[in-house]
Design an enzyme around this catalytic site. Structure first.
Site, PDB file in Angstrom:
ATOM      1  N   ASP A 198       0.987  -1.074  -0.047  1.00 51.32           N
ATOM      2  CA  ASP A 198      -0.045   0.060  -0.019  1.00 51.32           C
ATOM      3  C   ASP A 198       1.094   1.258   0.117  1.00 51.32           C
ATOM      4  O   ASP A 198       2.094   1.191   0.544  1.00 51.32           O
ATOM      5  CB  ASP A 198      -0.976   0.004   1.181  1.00 51.32           C
ATOM      6  N   ASP A 218      -0.119   5.315   1.087  1.00 45.52           N
ATOM      7  CA  ASP A 218      -0.533   6.212   2.053  1.00 45.52           C
ATOM      8  C   ASP A 218      -0.529   5.304   3.288  1.00 45.52           C
ATOM      9  O   ASP A 218      -1.528   4.388   3.535  1.00 45.52           O
ATOM     10  CB  ASP A 218      -1.764   6.941   1.953  1.00 45.52           C
ATOM     11  N   ASP A 262      -2.207  -0.528   5.623  1.00 42.56           N
ATOM     12  CA  ASP A 262      -2.943  -0.114   7.104  1.00 42.56           C
ATOM     13  C   ASP A 262      -4.216   0.055   7.182  1.00 42.56           C
ATOM     14  O   ASP A 262      -4.929   0.243   8.185  1.00 42.56           O
ATOM     15  CB  ASP A 262      -1.988   1.428   7.224  1.00 42.56           C
TER      16      ASP A 262
END
Length: 249
Positions: free
Chosen positions: A21, A23, A197
């Site tokens: 991922d 961000d 996240d």
């Protein structure tokens, strides 16, 4: 799986394909999508990972591919954007980006809402539109209600994330992107490891697990399909830097 997830072991990437991922994983979250700061080490780290993994490295992000490259420059690795709606192989082959006509209606109404809501940011993508309210947390209920109403009227799907709601066509997510990339020659016969996240990363954690791999959650413990956990962006960078030299692709 939720409490006290262990950190990933140093040999987790041996024989693995790595999916990252962006961000909240490679860069810190910011008040607006454009306000992020890309760490100085990131370009060289991605280069080392790509070589160590014999090319079985990809970024799977909610951002559009064009937006990722605006921050990172040209990416010589596979990349998926817009939560699986865009996909480009390392060789430059692009997947289709479906954009239903009803998306224009959603874009217009979301822009109108943002115009009267200071701190709310609209992010346009090739096949979706996102409404960020990190700068105006008091408008969360209004933003969620707007997205839900638009979804009911347009047939689009609501994708919720950290202080953001996104309207997008149904039928693709980060797990779908991971599965499609695992069919590419560079990823074939590898064990997928996905690092992310957000709640939107859960689809990829599930896909990785189903294909014999695992997910690594970044941030505080929560209910998750991931098997491992790292504290934050700095911990991700430290782990990747530590394991790069010892990876056996």
């Amino acid at each position: 799986m939720s409490e006290l997830l262990p950190p990933p072991p140093p040999d987790l990437l041996d024989g693995a394909a790595l999916f990252l991922d962006f961000d909240g994983t490679l860069v810190e979250l910011a008040e607006t999508p454009d306000a992020i700061s890309v760490p100085d080490h990131l370009h060289s780290l991605l280069d080392r990972l790509g070589r160590a993994l014999s090319g079985s490295l990809a970024i799977i992000s909610g951002r559009a591919i064009s937006d990722l490259e605006r921050h990172l420059g040209p990416l010589p690795i596979a990349v998926s954007g817009s939560h699986g709606l865009e996909l480009r192989t390392a060789e430059g082959q692009m997947g289709p980006v479906p954009a239903p006509a009803t998306l224009a209606v959603a874009r217009d109404e979301i822009r109108q809402f943002a115009a009267d809501a200071p701190g709310v940011i609209v992010e346009d993508k090739p096949a979706s539109v996102a409404l960020h309210y990190r700068g105006a947390p008091d408008r969360e209920a209004d933003a969620v209600a707007l997205a839900g109403g638009l979804a009911a009227r347009t047939g689009l799907t609501v994708q919720a994330g950290k202080m953001v709601v996104e309207l997008r066509p149904a039928g693709a997510d980060k797990g779908d992107a991971l599965r499609r990339l695992m069919a590419e020659p560079a990823f074939a016969n590898k064990r997928p490891v996905f690092v992310g996240d957000d709640l939107t990363d859960e689809h990829a954690f599930v896909a990785a697990k189903e294909m014999g791999g695992a997910g690594i959650l970044v941030g505080p413990s929560r209910e998750t399909a991931a098997a491992w956990r790292l504290d934050d962006v700095a911990a991700v960078a430290a782990w990747l830097m530590a394991v790069t030299g010892g990876v056996r692709g």
